[in-house]
Motif scaffolding. Structure first.
Motif, PDB file in Angstrom:
ATOM      1  N   LEU A  12       0.989  -1.072  -0.387  1.00  0.00           N
ATOM      2  CA  LEU A  12       0.197  -0.023  -0.137  1.00  0.00           C
ATOM      3  C   LEU A  12       0.821   1.242  -0.428  1.00  0.00           C
ATOM      4  O   LEU A  12       0.514   2.088  -0.085  1.00  0.00           O
ATOM      5  N   LEU A  13       1.543   1.443   0.593  1.00  0.00           N
ATOM      6  CA  LEU A  13       2.715   2.294   0.827  1.00  0.00           C
ATOM      7  C   LEU A  13       3.619   2.706  -0.717  1.00  0.00           C
ATOM      8  O   LEU A  13       3.733   3.627  -0.458  1.00  0.00           O
ATOM      9  N   LEU A  14       4.324   1.817  -0.919  1.00  0.00           N
ATOM     10  CA  LEU A  14       4.815   1.645  -2.309  1.00  0.00           C
ATOM     11  C   LEU A  14       3.851   1.978  -3.137  1.00  0.00           C
ATOM     12  O   LEU A  14       3.890   2.869  -4.664  1.00  0.00           O
ATOM     13  N   GLY A  15       2.264   1.793  -3.362  1.00  0.00           N
ATOM     14  CA  GLY A  15       1.351   2.829  -4.056  1.00  0.00           C
ATOM     15  C   GLY A  15       1.243   3.696  -4.311  1.00  0.00           C
ATOM     16  O   GLY A  15       0.495   4.252  -5.367  1.00  0.00           O
ATOM     17  N   ILE A  16       0.615   4.162  -2.654  1.00  0.00           N
ATOM     18  CA  ILE A  16       1.188   5.432  -2.470  1.00  0.00           C
ATOM     19  C   ILE A  16       1.948   6.024  -2.764  1.00  0.00           C
ATOM     20  O   ILE A  16       1.861   7.179  -4.089  1.00  0.00           O
ATOM     21  N   ALA A  17       2.986   5.899  -2.368  1.00  0.00           N
ATOM     22  CA  ALA A  17       4.756   6.308  -3.741  1.00  0.00           C
ATOM     23  C   ALA A  17       4.144   6.652  -5.139  1.00  0.00           C
ATOM     24  O   ALA A  17       4.983   7.687  -5.832  1.00  0.00           O
ATOM     25  N   ALA A  18       3.928   5.799  -5.537  1.00  0.00           N
ATOM     26  CA  ALA A  18       3.508   5.672  -6.898  1.00  0.00           C
ATOM     27  C   ALA A  18       3.521   6.638  -7.646  1.00  0.00           C
ATOM     28  O   ALA A  18       2.868   6.819  -8.477  1.00  0.00           O
ATOM     29  N   ALA A  19       1.836   6.767  -6.844  1.00  0.00           N
ATOM     30  CA  ALA A  19       1.087   7.845  -7.714  1.00  0.00           C
ATOM     31  C   ALA A  19       0.930   8.998  -7.085  1.00  0.00           C
ATOM     32  O   ALA A  19       0.836  10.017  -8.195  1.00  0.00           O
TER      33      ALA A  19
END
Length: 59
Positions: A12-19
């Motif tokens: 989830l944190l990597l997804g937020i960083a990518a977004a």
């Protein structure tokens, strides 16, 4: 905390960083997460980084 929950949180944190940061933000978050994992493992005692870092051998 179970490994599956930690994996979910990391994803989830990597997804937020990518977004928010695009591909560069994703890579930065991935590298910093790996460094944090290695440092945490070293402090915990579950990981021995002296082999990777080329530390002196104690004979």
């Amino acid at each position: 905390m179970p490994s599956s929950a930690i994996g979910l949180l990391a994803g989830l944190l990597l997804g937020i960083a990518a977004a928010t940061g695009g591909f560069t933000g994703f890579l930065l978050a991935l590298v910093l997460g790996a460094v944090g994992f290695l440092v945490g493992g070293q402090i915990d005692g579950s990981l021995d980084l002296s082999r990777l870092m080329g530390g002196r051998r104690r004979d």
